[in-house]
Enzyme design. Structure first.
Site, PDB file in Angstrom:
ATOM      1  N   ALA A   1       1.808  -5.911   4.028  1.00 50.13           N
ATOM      2  CA  ALA A   1       1.732  -6.716   2.722  1.00 50.13           C
ATOM      3  C   ALA A   1       2.585  -7.955   3.042  1.00 50.13           C
ATOM      4  O   ALA A   1       3.227  -8.132   3.963  1.00 50.13           O
ATOM      5  CB  ALA A   1       2.402  -6.150   1.625  1.00 50.13           C
ATOM      6  N   ASN A   2       2.334  -9.012   2.186  1.00 45.95           N
ATOM      7  CA  ASN A   2       2.923 -10.350   1.937  1.00 45.95           C
ATOM      8  C   ASN A   2       4.244 -10.167   1.048  1.00 45.95           C
ATOM      9  O   ASN A   2       4.082  -9.364   0.151  1.00 45.95           O
ATOM     10  CB  ASN A   2       2.420 -11.288   1.365  1.00 45.95           C
ATOM     11  N   ARG A   3       5.243 -10.895   1.154  1.00 50.27           N
ATOM     12  CA  ARG A   3       6.555 -10.843   0.143  1.00 50.27           C
ATOM     13  C   ARG A   3       5.832 -11.651  -0.935  1.00 50.27           C
ATOM     14  O   ARG A   3       5.507 -12.794  -1.054  1.00 50.27           O
ATOM     15  CB  ARG A   3       7.533 -11.698   0.727  1.00 50.27           C
TER      16      ARG A   3
END
Ligand code: CTP
Ligand code: CA
Length: 227
Positions: A33-35
């Site tokens: 995932a991205n932050r």
């Protein structure tokens, strides 16, 4: 304020907003995932609804509550987000705020990948996710107003200008994610509005203030009385 307090310049306008990260499964217990907290995207959706817009918020997994006064569609992956975005068309404007994962695991393991006694580590092959903004920006169903973000640590404005062209957007909010204090998950944001007319430098402000300013810009473009 050219609209006055309490006015609804976006009444009757359908607006789509994407927000949050996407989660791309590796196996039943792991993902990449991205932050992203979803704070900026959700604030934008709420600000647009506050100006009277009929808002569909397509959100990846976040811990935030669904904002009041609009429709929230929950998705996990980038591929699901694209489907939900297509389902929300046609609309008058689309604002792509989600921090979409650029890749997903080429093969999702059906059962949990176990550690090996030998110490051998898994090698994960990635496949590229659909670019949702670029897909919609170049589609026959493209809404009249398309806005994206560009999360950058280097060459902010040059990269944002490139994304404006490549993705077929009308505006890119160039987002300096290396800014002091930490943008990802933080409460403040530093963005500049990049359009074909040039760059508007916005001061660092709360994500809610960024959202209000963007919502007013959208209203000036497509709201009641807009050219
Ligand atoms: N975006 C999207 N779908 C993707 C990737 C990005 O819709 N698969 C959108 C984001 O919501 C954002 C804009 O495209 O509005 C720019 O995202 P960003 O990650 O900055 O750009 P990328 O094109 O993915 O380039 P890179 O990550 O390599 O800088
Ligand atoms: Ca990206």
């Amino acid at each position: 304020d050219r609209f006055g307090t309490g006015s609804k310049p976006l009444a009757g306008r359908r607006i789509l907003v994407t927000s949050g990260p996407t989660h791309e499964p590796i196996d039943p217990v792991r993902y990449i995932a991205n932050r992203s907290s979803g704070r900026q995207g959700h604030a934008i959706a709420a600000a647009l609804a506050g100006l009277g817009a009929d808002v569909t918020l397509v959100s990846g997994p976040v811990t935030l509550a669904d904002p009041a006064g609009l429709r929230t569609v929950h998705v996990e992956t980038a591929r699901q987000m694209l489907e939900a975005v297509r389902a929300a068309l046609p609309c008058d404007a689309a604002i792509f705020v989600a921090a979409v994962a650029d890749w997903h695991a080429a093969e999702e393991a059906g059962s949990k990948i176990k550690k090996r006694d030998s110490g051998e580590v898994p090698v994960i092959a990635f496949a590229e996710n659909p670019d949702i903004l670029r897909t919609i920006g170049h589609s026959p169903e493209r809404p009249p107003l398309v806005v994206g973000f560009a999360a950058e640590t280097d060459d902010l404005l040059a990269n944002a200008a490139r994304k404006l062209e490549r993705k077929g957007a009308d505006a890119i909010l160039a987002n300096d994610v290396s800014a002091a204090g930490g943008v990802m998950g933080g409460r403040e944001n530093t963005v500049h509005l990049v359009t074909r007319d040039g760059v508007e430098e916005w001061p660092t402000m709360s994500k809610e203030k960024v959202a209000e300013r963007l919502a007013r810009w959208v209203a000036a473009k497509i709201g009641e009385g807009a050219p």
